[in-house]
Design a protein around this motif. Structure first.
Motif, short mmCIF file in Angstrom:
data_model
loop_
_atom_site.label_atom_id
_atom_site.label_comp_id
_atom_site.label_asym_id
_atom_site.label_seq_id
_atom_site.Cartn_x
_atom_site.Cartn_y
_atom_site.Cartn_z
N THR A 16 14.44 32.11 -38.48
CA THR A 16 13.25 32.32 -39.30
C THR A 16 12.64 33.66 -38.91
O THR A 16 12.98 34.21 -37.85
N PRO A 17 11.74 34.21 -39.71
CA PRO A 17 11.13 35.48 -39.34
C PRO A 17 10.44 35.39 -37.97
O PRO A 17 9.62 34.49 -37.74
N PRO A 18 10.77 36.28 -37.04
CA PRO A 18 10.19 36.23 -35.70
C PRO A 18 8.68 36.49 -35.71
O PRO A 18 8.18 37.28 -36.51
N GLN A 19 7.98 35.81 -34.81
CA GLN A 19 6.55 35.98 -34.63
C GLN A 19 6.30 36.66 -33.28
O GLN A 19 6.98 36.36 -32.30
N PHE A 20 5.32 37.52 -33.24
CA PHE A 20 4.97 38.25 -32.02
C PHE A 20 4.49 37.27 -30.93
O PHE A 20 3.70 36.38 -31.20
N VAL A 21 4.96 37.47 -29.69
CA VAL A 21 4.50 36.70 -28.53
C VAL A 21 3.70 37.62 -27.60
O VAL A 21 2.54 37.39 -27.32
N LYS B 190 29.94 43.44 -24.55
CA LYS B 190 28.57 43.64 -24.07
C LYS B 190 27.93 42.36 -23.55
O LYS B 190 26.86 42.41 -22.96
N CYS B 191 28.56 41.21 -23.77
CA CYS B 191 27.92 39.93 -23.45
C CYS B 191 28.92 38.98 -22.82
O CYS B 191 29.97 38.68 -23.39
N ALA B 192 28.58 38.47 -21.63
CA ALA B 192 29.46 37.53 -20.94
C ALA B 192 29.36 36.12 -21.52
O ALA B 192 30.27 35.32 -21.36
N GLY B 193 28.24 35.80 -22.18
CA GLY B 193 28.09 34.48 -22.77
C GLY B 193 26.64 34.16 -23.05
O GLY B 193 25.73 34.87 -22.63
N TRP B 194 26.41 33.07 -23.77
CA TRP B 194 25.08 32.60 -24.12
C TRP B 194 24.93 31.17 -23.63
O TRP B 194 25.91 30.44 -23.56
N GLU B 195 23.71 30.77 -23.34
CA GLU B 195 23.46 29.37 -23.02
C GLU B 195 22.04 28.99 -23.42
O GLU B 195 21.14 29.83 -23.45
N TRP B 196 21.87 27.72 -23.75
CA TRP B 196 20.56 27.16 -24.05
C TRP B 196 20.02 26.62 -22.76
O TRP B 196 20.67 25.84 -22.07
N VAL B 197 18.82 27.03 -22.37
CA VAL B 197 18.20 26.61 -21.12
C VAL B 197 16.72 26.30 -21.38
O VAL B 197 16.17 26.69 -22.41
N THR B 198 16.10 25.63 -20.42
CA THR B 198 14.66 25.40 -20.55
C THR B 198 13.92 26.62 -20.04
O THR B 198 14.43 27.41 -19.24
N TRP B 199 12.68 26.76 -20.49
CA TRP B 199 11.81 27.85 -20.02
C TRP B 199 11.69 27.78 -18.50
O TRP B 199 11.77 28.79 -17.81
N PHE C 73 16.62 40.40 -15.91
CA PHE C 73 16.58 41.68 -16.59
C PHE C 73 15.13 42.15 -16.54
O PHE C 73 14.20 41.35 -16.68
N LEU C 74 14.87 43.44 -16.31
CA LEU C 74 13.53 43.95 -16.08
C LEU C 74 12.49 43.47 -17.09
O LEU C 74 11.41 43.02 -16.69
N PRO C 75 12.74 43.51 -18.40
CA PRO C 75 11.72 43.00 -19.32
C PRO C 75 11.41 41.51 -19.08
O PRO C 75 10.26 41.09 -19.19
N MET C 76 12.42 40.71 -18.74
CA MET C 76 12.18 39.29 -18.45
C MET C 76 11.38 39.13 -17.17
O MET C 76 10.50 38.28 -17.07
N LEU C 77 11.67 39.95 -16.16
CA LEU C 77 10.91 39.93 -14.92
C LEU C 77 9.45 40.29 -15.18
O LEU C 77 8.53 39.61 -14.70
N ASN C 78 9.22 41.32 -15.97
CA ASN C 78 7.85 41.72 -16.31
C ASN C 78 7.15 40.65 -17.14
O ASN C 78 5.94 40.43 -16.99
N LEU C 79 7.90 39.95 -18.00
CA LEU C 79 7.32 38.85 -18.76
C LEU C 79 6.88 37.74 -17.80
O LEU C 79 5.78 37.21 -17.92
N ALA C 80 7.72 37.42 -16.83
CA ALA C 80 7.38 36.39 -15.85
C ALA C 80 6.14 36.77 -15.05
O ALA C 80 5.24 35.96 -14.85
N LYS C 81 6.06 38.03 -14.65
CA LYS C 81 4.89 38.51 -13.88
C LYS C 81 3.62 38.48 -14.70
O LYS C 81 2.53 38.38 -14.15
N SER C 82 3.74 38.58 -16.03
CA SER C 82 2.56 38.64 -16.89
C SER C 82 1.86 37.28 -17.03
O SER C 82 0.72 37.23 -17.47
N LYS D 156 2.90 32.18 -21.17
CA LYS D 156 3.34 30.78 -21.25
C LYS D 156 4.37 30.61 -22.37
O LYS D 156 4.47 31.42 -23.28
N ARG D 157 5.08 29.52 -22.29
CA ARG D 157 6.09 29.20 -23.30
C ARG D 157 5.46 29.24 -24.68
O ARG D 157 4.44 28.59 -24.92
#
Length: 123
Positions: free
Chosen positions: A44-49, A85-94, A108-117, A120-121
């Motif tokens: 679906t059209p992505p929404q800003f988080v 470019k991709c070793a694989g995908w998986e569905w995981v919980t937050w 990955f740096l953006p994910m690390l910065n997201l965690a530091k911010s 919430k899910r």
């Protein structure tokens, strides 16, 4: 600028696809295009988080836009559309990614910065 799409299905999420904006492209269009190109999943059209400011080194500085979308297919199967470019995908919980004792480290740096911010899910 890069766009990162989180896809949710039930209580799981796909810690998504990322890519660069094409000239003149809207960030929501970029998120949907990248997920389809990289994982073969229509969304679906992505929404800003939120957004993060990500300085990788002296040559690379990105603003990463995190988005949330749902899968059009109720039981999506992610495919490696770019196996070089991709070793694989998986569905995981937050919590599996951002919780204490997560096995999904280093992030990955953006994910690390997201965690530091403290974001919430989003669903």
């Amino acid at each position: 600028m890069s766009v990162f799409a989180f896809l949710s299905t039930h209580s799981l999420f796909f810690p998504g696809s990322t890519g660069h904006l094409e000239v003149g492209e809207e960030w929501a269009e970029c998120g949907a295009r990248e997920v389809l190109e990289e994982a073969g999943i229509a969304i679906t059209p992505p929404q800003f988080v939120t957004a993060t400011n990500d300085v990788f080194d002296s040559d690379k500085h990105y603003v990463t836009i995190f988005t949330h979308a749902t899968c059009i297919d109720e039981d999506p199967t992610a495919r490696r559309m770019e196996p070089d470019k991709c070793a694989g995908w998986e569905w995981v919980t937050w919590e599996e990614v951002f919780g204490e004792g997560s096995v999904h480290r280093p992030l990955f740096l953006p994910m690390l910065n997201l965690a530091k911010s403290g974001t919430k899910r989003p669903w």
